[in-house]
Design an enzyme around this catalytic site. Structure first.
Site, PDB file in Angstrom:
ATOM      1  N   GLY A 135       0.734  -1.106  -0.093  1.00 29.98           N
ATOM      2  CA  GLY A 135       0.102   0.000  -0.003  1.00 29.98           C
ATOM      3  C   GLY A 135       1.034   1.216   0.019  1.00 29.98           C
ATOM      4  O   GLY A 135       0.599   2.266   0.499  1.00 29.98           O
ATOM      5  N   ASP A 155       3.311   2.908  22.323  1.00 32.84           N
ATOM      6  CA  ASP A 155       4.999   3.119  22.750  1.00 32.84           C
ATOM      7  C   ASP A 155       5.093   4.492  23.191  1.00 32.84           C
ATOM      8  O   ASP A 155       6.387   4.706  23.360  1.00 32.84           O
ATOM      9  CB  ASP A 155       5.668   2.630  21.345  1.00 32.84           C
ATOM     10  CG  ASP A 155       6.956   2.153  21.762  1.00 32.84           C
ATOM     11  OD1 ASP A 155       7.164   1.498  22.451  1.00 32.84           O
ATOM     12  OD2 ASP A 155       8.188   2.700  21.211  1.00 32.84           O
ATOM     13  N   LYS A 156       4.074   5.464  23.526  1.00 31.86           N
ATOM     14  CA  LYS A 156       4.331   6.611  24.105  1.00 31.86           C
ATOM     15  C   LYS A 156       5.380   6.480  25.396  1.00 31.86           C
ATOM     16  O   LYS A 156       5.117   5.604  26.030  1.00 31.86           O
ATOM     17  CB  LYS A 156       3.164   7.195  24.507  1.00 31.86           C
ATOM     18  CG  LYS A 156       2.359   7.888  23.601  1.00 31.86           C
ATOM     19  CD  LYS A 156       3.058   8.843  22.822  1.00 31.86           C
ATOM     20  CE  LYS A 156       2.067   9.671  21.454  1.00 31.86           C
ATOM     21  NZ  LYS A 156       2.513  10.630  20.890  1.00 31.86           N
ATOM     22  N   HIS A 172      -6.916   2.284  22.450  1.00 32.31           N
ATOM     23  CA  HIS A 172      -5.979   2.949  23.487  1.00 32.31           C
ATOM     24  C   HIS A 172      -6.277   2.990  24.834  1.00 32.31           C
ATOM     25  O   HIS A 172      -5.563   2.618  25.654  1.00 32.31           O
ATOM     26  CB  HIS A 172      -6.112   4.735  23.006  1.00 32.31           C
ATOM     27  CG  HIS A 172      -5.692   4.826  21.386  1.00 32.31           C
ATOM     28  ND1 HIS A 172      -4.912   4.027  20.680  1.00 32.31           N
ATOM     29  CD2 HIS A 172      -5.865   5.775  20.530  1.00 32.31           C
ATOM     30  CE1 HIS A 172      -4.819   4.447  19.623  1.00 32.31           C
ATOM     31  NE2 HIS A 172      -5.312   5.559  19.365  1.00 32.31           N
ATOM     32  N   ARG A 210      -5.928  19.437  24.016  1.00 32.53           N
ATOM     33  CA  ARG A 210      -5.412  18.096  23.577  1.00 32.53           C
ATOM     34  C   ARG A 210      -4.583  17.482  24.819  1.00 32.53           C
ATOM     35  O   ARG A 210      -3.875  18.058  25.306  1.00 32.53           O
ATOM     36  CB  ARG A 210      -4.251  18.439  22.636  1.00 32.53           C
ATOM     37  CG  ARG A 210      -3.412  17.242  22.111  1.00 32.53           C
ATOM     38  CD  ARG A 210      -2.407  17.609  20.977  1.00 32.53           C
ATOM     39  NE  ARG A 210      -1.723  16.408  20.876  1.00 32.53           N
ATOM     40  CZ  ARG A 210      -0.282  16.450  21.230  1.00 32.53           C
ATOM     41  NH1 ARG A 210      -0.087  17.346  21.572  1.00 32.53           N
ATOM     42  NH2 ARG A 210       0.216  15.141  20.730  1.00 32.53           N
ATOM     43  N   ARG A 221       0.529  12.082  32.581  1.00 33.62           N
ATOM     44  CA  ARG A 221      -0.010  12.678  31.500  1.00 33.62           C
ATOM     45  C   ARG A 221       0.980  12.167  30.385  1.00 33.62           C
ATOM     46  O   ARG A 221       2.286  12.542  30.337  1.00 33.62           O
ATOM     47  CB  ARG A 221       0.127  14.160  31.452  1.00 33.62           C
ATOM     48  CG  ARG A 221      -0.849  14.627  30.284  1.00 33.62           C
ATOM     49  CD  ARG A 221      -1.044  16.329  30.814  1.00 33.62           C
ATOM     50  NE  ARG A 221       0.022  17.018  30.443  1.00 33.62           N
ATOM     51  CZ  ARG A 221       0.437  17.919  31.602  1.00 33.62           C
ATOM     52  NH1 ARG A 221      -0.400  18.207  32.420  1.00 33.62           N
ATOM     53  NH2 ARG A 221       1.380  18.871  31.238  1.00 33.62           N
ATOM     54  N   ASP A 227       6.312  17.141  42.437  1.00 34.07           N
ATOM     55  CA  ASP A 227       6.607  17.018  40.755  1.00 34.07           C
ATOM     56  C   ASP A 227       7.373  15.717  40.697  1.00 34.07           C
ATOM     57  O   ASP A 227       8.511  15.871  41.000  1.00 34.07           O
ATOM     58  CB  ASP A 227       7.136  18.090  40.263  1.00 34.07           C
ATOM     59  CG  ASP A 227       7.304  18.174  38.834  1.00 34.07           C
ATOM     60  OD1 ASP A 227       7.018  17.073  38.085  1.00 34.07           O
ATOM     61  OD2 ASP A 227       7.548  19.200  38.171  1.00 34.07           O
TER      62      ASP A 227
END
Length: 513
Positions: free
Chosen positions: A38, A204-205, A263, A365, A393, A421
């Site tokens: 493709g 795979d983030k 996801h 986003r 996040r 943090d």
């Protein structure tokens, strides 16, 4: 404060090369043929060719790697270069490397259902490696309607006889349990499970992987990672844009199939699973399957569907609703937003709601996991304490932080909310790691399947959502409207409150989206 580390792209790639070359599964000296089925399509042009170029540019591919494009269109390598190069983002200094990259590219014209075309493709591939040992990697950048014919012909004609063979399959992996099983049974009859790579770009983030390390490499989280301490888990995937003229494709699948069943369900597994025996792919995937088997079919009462409408104060795309997209069928009831509550019925998570929410044309986003902890027992601060939260996040800016109560400066015991943090980005300043697509392609070269969906995972995921999807298609309920650029339908917030989530809209932390 942790010492900041600044690494150039060259240094990062050097570290990655060292890791790869020390990995026995990365066959650096072998010839690899990467075949893009493709090759004339949008996915190949915008994602696959640019990704292979970036890996080649940074020296992260085996040295003897050749790329073969295959499609029905009468094209040449020059045509492929013209179509895909705008997405490469190559600098003038990289031109010599870019020209070298395209000398390793070729293009073969053929049909997807014609055995003679595959014999021609196989002869061409064999000529590239001249009978030497070679590994074949097939990327199916194709609509699912041709998967059966393509995989059958590949298996019968184009398999390497001297090296490994791997098949990369793009989502959607079916539309429901029945169609998914049919496709899986077909592919499994042709290839072993260790040859099949069902790609979910989100898995795979870097921060998704970091979730496993956060959970299982820190003793502090082990005793509190359960329903005794956590009141609810919220998994969010928000996009600030609508379908933008591509609603015809989206309308066939909807937001549940597109995001929630894939996801978000994968993210849920990483939050809820037990500690795997090792970090080997199948040990991790075994634990994910155990979680899925503990989840019942989603109940209609625990689902809210929404569809965006134009913002009367918006400009451009924001002024248009989903139904204003000319490619969307008139009167479509397809959801562009969904919120659903799932329950993992095991000892660790009994009674804890896992709230999945996702949507298009929202106010920001964002993709994140938010664990909200239970109220403090025996409160001595007159109900001034907010619930603690741990937030992981993934986008837009990767972050890990927890909200905690500390004393407000002054004479008296006045608690106020603050952040602890844990963001590793503060330590690794300006370190640019390979993107999700690059990492996934590298995983295929290395034979690492941890971030790819196994057959039994796929089956359990569809089992959970198929009854709901069939009911929606049968009854066509009218989704709740929400304005382009809003948080989504207010009914979704009401659902979240009903199952125990407390919205803390007053706190403004340092982690801006």
């Amino acid at each position: 404060m942790a010492e900041q580390v600044t690494l150039s792209r060259t240094q990062v790639c050097g570290i990655l090369r060292e890791e790869l070359y020390q990995n026995d599964a990365f066959h650096q000296a072998d010839t690899h043929i990467f075949i893009i089925m493709g090759a004339s399509g949008d996915l190949a042009k915008k994602k696959i060719y640019p990704t292979i170029w970036w890996l080649f540019r940074d020296g992260l591919l085996p040295k003897e790697t050749f790329i073969v494009g295959y499609a029905r269109s009468q094209l040449t390598v020059d045509d492929i270069q013209k179509q895909s190069e705008p997405f490469f983002k190559a600098t003038p200094e990289e031109r010599p490397k870019l020209e070298e990259f395209f000398t390793r590219n070729s293009y073969v014209v053929g049909q997807y259902d014609d055995p003679a075309s595959y014999k021609h493709l196989n002869s061409y591939i064999n000529a590239l490696h001249q009978g030497m040992q070679a590994n074949h990697l097939f990327y199916l950048a194709l609509p699912p309607t041709v998967y059966e014919a393509v995989t059958k012909n590949i298996q019968e004609t184009c398999m390497s006889q001297t090296g490994f063979n791997r098949i990369i399959v793009e989502k959607p992996f079916g539309r429901d349990l029945q169609s998914s099983n049919q496709l899986s049974n077909h592919i499994s009859s042709l290839f072993r499970e260790d040859q099949i790579y069902r790609i979910d770009h989100y898995l795979d983030k870097e921060m998704v992987q970091n979730l496993m390390v956060l959970r299982f490499a820190n003793r502090i989280f082990g005793p509190i990672w359960n329903g005794d301490n956590i009141v609810c888990v919220i998994l969010t995937f928000k996009e600030p844009f609508g379908t933008e003229g591509r609603g015809g494709y989206f309308d066939e699948f909807g937001i549940i199939r597109d995001v929630m069943q894939s996801h978000l369900l994968q993210m849920l597994c990483l939050v809820a699973m037990e500690k795997p025996a090792t970090t080997d792919s199948d040990d991790v995937r075994n634990e994910k399957v155990k979680v899925l088997k503990c989840i019942s079919e989603v109940e209609t009462d625990n689902v809210i569907l929404g569809q965006y409408v134009g913002n009367p104060n918006g400009e451009g795309e924001a002024a248009n609703g989903y139904l204003d997209d000319p490619t969307v069928p008139r009167g479509s009831t397809t959801a562009t937003f969904a919120a659903a509550v799932l329950y993992v019925k095991n000892e660790r998570w009994d009674g804890v709601p896992f709230i999945l929410r996702c949507g298009k044309a929202l106010n920001e986003r964002k993709a994140e996991v938010r664990l909200q902890f239970r109220d403090i027992p025996g409160d001595i601060f007159h109900q001034k304490c907010k619930r603690n939260e741990l937030v992981i996040r993934m986008q837009p800016n990767e972050a890990v932080y927890t909200t905690m109560m500390t004393k407000k400066p002054g004479m008296f015991f006045n608690p106020e909310e603050s952040e602890l943090d844990l963001t590793y980005g503060n330590k690794y300043k300006n370190v640019k790691l390979p993107g999700a697509y690059e990492r996934l392609i590298l995983d295929v070269f290395c034979g690492c399947q941890m971030h790819f969906v196994r057959t039994d995972e796929l089956r359990e995921g569809w089992r959970i959502f198929t009854p709901l999807l069939h009911k929606i298609e049968r009854e066509k309920p009218q989704p709740f409207p929400y304005v382009y650029g809003s948080r989504g339908p207010t009914e979704a917030d009401e659902l979240m409150r009903r199952v125990g989530f407390q919205y803390k809209g007053t706190y403004k932390g340092t982690h801006k989206h």
